[in-house]
Design a protein around this motif. Structure first.
Motif: not given
Ligand code: VOV
Length: 247
Positions: A111, A143, A170, A221
């Motif tokens: 991104s 995942y 993050h 998250s």
């Protein structure tokens, strides 16, 4: 209306998880088993040549737990190449003894929340991230995940600056794991059932748990992440398959 962030998209990814059909394998003659393994070694050698020529990348992993036994991970410049590769693999003798367990189709994605105005077509660092050689590190964790779209927390209703702030936080957590965990984020909106695939590499298994646990406390998250099933395993060379399949 919140603005979408521009994405930089690189190589396409196919995570192909299989279970070994031990009953059928044990019933096969030694000749049949040898033939299946030799043919696979040849196919895999072709995939390695593609990696050598910087036209893709490949990894073979032995998966722990009952969800799957093996993961064949391939990257290619186009989705068609992945489709062809999957078909060729399915035609092999070995595939007769492998039961599809799960697959994930996505594309390497960056991104641009923190973009520094570099040209992705020429900048070597961006090129290496968009067309990566899969790390030859010992362990893998994969995942799929989504961002929440609920009434209280809806990622896609957050303003771009706010999303950028959360992604920055993050990234700062992730940076603490430099040298311990490497991430390849693949985007799958429109391609598969979840929005992103997370493929992590580590030298030590425990680092996955430490990183993912720490990230649970990051606002992005804690408020917005939803996760699919986790798959973990160990990297293998093609020759290791002979030992794995030995009965
Ligand atoms: C080694 C760990 C690590 C590091 C350094 C890291 C850094 C970064 C940066 C700097 C950026 C933003 C720019 C870009 O590069 O795209 C991202 C982006 C992303 N990440 Fe990440 N991430 C890591 C690791 C890491 C993990 C473990 C997860 C799973 C989350 C969790 O809770 O289990 C994750 C998810 C994502 C996702 C889904 C995106 C795309 C979000 C979007 O909306 O576009 N990621 N990530």
């Amino acid at each position: 209306m919140p603005e979408a962030v521009e994405t930089l998209d690189g190589w396409y990814a196919l995570h192909d998880f299989r279970k070994i059909d031990w009953t059928a394998w044990k019933l096969a003659s030694e000749d049949e088993q040898k033939q299946a393994l030799n043919e696979f070694q040849e196919l895999y050698a072709n995939w390695e040549d593609v990696e050598q020529n910087r036209q893709g990348s490949v990894g073979l992993y032995q998966i722990v737990g009952q969800k799957a036994d093996l993961l064949f991970l391939n990257l290619r410049p186009t989705m068609e190449e992945l489709t062809d590769l999957e078909t060729s693999f399915n035609k092999t003798k070995l595939a007769e003894f492998l039961i599809p367990a799960y697959s994930y189709v996505s594309v390497v994605e960056l991104s641009t929340y923190m973009a520094k105005g570099k040209d992705p077509e020429t900048d070597p660092e961006l090129q290496a991230r968009l067309r990566p050689v899969l790390p030859k590190w010992d362990h893998i964790c994969f995942y799929p995940m989504d961002r929440k779209k609920g009434e209280g927390n809806n990622w896609f209703m957050e303003e771009k600056d706010e999303r950028g702030r959360l992604m920055y936080e993050h990234g700062m957590t992730g940076r603490k794991y430099a040298g311990k965990v490497r991430q390849i984020i693949t985007g799958s909106i429109g391609f598969d059932d979840w929005e992103w695939g997370v493929t992590l590499y580590a030298h030590e298994m425990l680092q996955f748990k430490k990183l993912i646990y720490e990230m649970r406390f990051d606002e992005v998250s804690a408020r917005f992440a939803e996760f699919g099933e986790f798959y973990i395993g160990h990297r293998k060379e093609k020759e290791d398959l002979n030992d794995i399949m030995s009965v």
